[in-house]
Write a protein that holds these residues in place. Structure first.
Motif, PDB file in Angstrom:
ATOM      1  N   VAL A 242       0.837  -1.196   0.000  1.00 41.86           N
ATOM      2  CA  VAL A 242       0.000   0.000   0.000  1.00 41.86           C
ATOM      3  C   VAL A 242       0.874   1.249   0.000  1.00 41.86           C
ATOM      4  CG1 VAL A 242      -1.617   1.369   1.361  1.00 41.86           C
ATOM      5  CG2 VAL A 242      -1.985  -1.055   1.111  1.00 41.86           C
ATOM      6  N   THR A 243       0.480   2.243  -0.811  1.00 43.88           N
ATOM      7  CA  THR A 243       1.181   3.531  -0.785  1.00 43.88           C
ATOM      8  C   THR A 243       0.329   4.625  -0.155  1.00 43.88           C
ATOM      9  OG1 THR A 243       0.430   4.010  -3.045  1.00 43.88           O
ATOM     10  CG2 THR A 243       2.612   2.992  -2.794  1.00 43.88           C
ATOM     11  N   THR A 244      -0.980   4.635  -0.473  1.00 44.08           N
ATOM     12  CA  THR A 244      -1.858   5.647   0.123  1.00 44.08           C
ATOM     13  C   THR A 244      -3.240   5.064   0.375  1.00 44.08           C
ATOM     14  OG1 THR A 244      -2.598   6.481  -2.036  1.00 44.08           O
ATOM     15  CG2 THR A 244      -0.717   7.595  -1.018  1.00 44.08           C
ATOM     16  N   VAL A 245      -3.927   5.642   1.366  1.00 40.91           N
ATOM     17  CA  VAL A 245      -5.330   5.307   1.668  1.00 40.91           C
ATOM     18  C   VAL A 245      -6.096   6.610   1.789  1.00 40.91           C
ATOM     19  CG1 VAL A 245      -6.915   4.313   3.350  1.00 40.91           C
ATOM     20  CG2 VAL A 245      -4.760   3.144   2.852  1.00 40.91           C
ATOM     21  N   VAL A 246      -7.210   6.732   1.047  1.00 42.39           N
ATOM     22  CA  VAL A 246      -8.028   7.949   1.099  1.00 42.39           C
ATOM     23  C   VAL A 246      -9.466   7.547   1.391  1.00 42.39           C
ATOM     24  CG1 VAL A 246      -8.872   9.964  -0.143  1.00 42.39           C
ATOM     25  CG2 VAL A 246      -6.539   9.140  -0.543  1.00 42.39           C
ATOM     26  N   ASN A 247     -10.022   8.109   2.473  1.00 44.72           N
ATOM     27  CA  ASN A 247     -11.432   7.911   2.794  1.00 44.72           C
ATOM     28  C   ASN A 247     -12.223   8.966   2.011  1.00 44.72           C
ATOM     29  OD1 ASN A 247     -13.490   8.387   5.762  1.00 44.72           O
ATOM     30  ND2 ASN A 247     -13.880   7.161   3.957  1.00 44.72           N
TER      31      ASN A 247
END
Length: 298
Positions: A242-247
């Motif tokens: 994983v590089t980024t997580v956006v809600n």
């Protein structure tokens, strides 16, 4: 080779709509022809259908030169222009019969294209009574009447609602299994869903020509997942690669992975292990949109 374009230019006065472009399209293949407004897409399509004459270069369709064998080109091409020209006061079958008589094709072929394009439930109606989606089907049926080897479709999904989009998309994909389909559109998702290959044009020049498979194989992907409960980003960041997580909103997350491996199974396992329900789980390919933006904003 179904379409051969070599060193083609087209000028309107001092302005060049096309500037020495070349490409080839084989059969069967569905090719998306992309570009911003004014890039030269419609001009190229009108040259392919003999509606316009290029200023320079050579263009062949099914082996016929568009300048010296215009009639043969017209007989071997099915064309759906951006503004679908229909006689709204005619019935569907009446309109197709009128055009079938021009092409000299049988009544049996009329029934075949009505069936192929899913027009049977609406074939007793006047075209003016049809929805935009069904009018597009009539245009496609008309383009298919003479069983052409090449279909040229200019913005075939413009103005359609989501259900109509799915129907027309599936129809084009089916046709593309046996014929050459060359289509323009502004909708990246439709290209990814329908096409085998993409050609991007900007300011009259081709800036990219790639197989969609090659774009999908690039080492990045975005998985869109909706859970039934809010999850802390920190937990999702523990997923592999994983590089980024956006809600993005509510319980919907966009998770970017640095890999070409399909990571949806990992997200599914995460939900199972944490007793979460998955309400949607999709893979979003950002490569085409990114490529288009980079190449047409220069």
């Amino acid at each position: 080779m179904s379409i051969e374009v070599h060193d083609v230019s087209k000028a309107y006065g001092k302005q060049k709509a096309l500037n020495s472009i070349s490409f080839k399209v084989d059969k069967p293949e569905v090719v998306g022809f992309l570009g911003p407004n004014g890039a030269g897409k419609s001009t190229m399509m009108k040259i392919l259908t003999t509606y316009l004459t290029a200023s320079n270069g050579t263009t062949k369709v099914n082996g016929y030169d568009v300048n010296t064998n215009a009639k043969e080109v017209q007989q071997s091409v099915g064309y759906l222009p951006e503004h679908n020209p229909l006689y709204l006061d005619q019935y569907v079958k009446e309109y197709l019969t009128f055009n079938a008589n021009i092409y000299g094709v049988s009544k049996q072929r009329i029934n075949e294209v009505i069936d192929l394009t899913g027009l049977i439930p609406e074939s007793h109606k006047k075209i003016g009574q049809l929805s935009k989606g069904y009018r597009q089907r009539v245009g496609l049926a008309n383009a298919l009447l003479h069983d052409p080897e090449v279909l040229i479709l200019d913005e075939p999904t413009t103005g359609l609602d989501p259900n109509q989009l799915i129907d027309i998309r599936n129809l084009i994909k089916t046709i593309g299994k046996t014929k050459t389909v060359f289509l323009s559109t502004h909708i990246m998702q439709e290209v990814e869903a329908m096409c085998d290959r993409v050609i991007i044009i900007n300011k009259g020049k081709i800036v990219a020509d790639k197989k969609l498979k090659d774009l999908r194989d690039e080492k990045e992907q975005v998985v869109i997942v909706e859970f039934d409960y809010r999850v802390e980003d920190a937990f999702l960041l523990k997923l592999p690669k994983v590089t980024t997580v956006v809600n993005t909103h509510d319980f919907v997350y966009e998770i970017t992975f640095k890999t070409s491996e399909d990571m949806r199974s990992y997200v599914f396992d995460f939900a199972h292990d944490n007793q979460l329900k998955i309400l949607q789980l999709n893979q979003k390919n950002t490569s085409l949109e990114t490529l288009f933006s980079e190449l047409t904003s220069k």
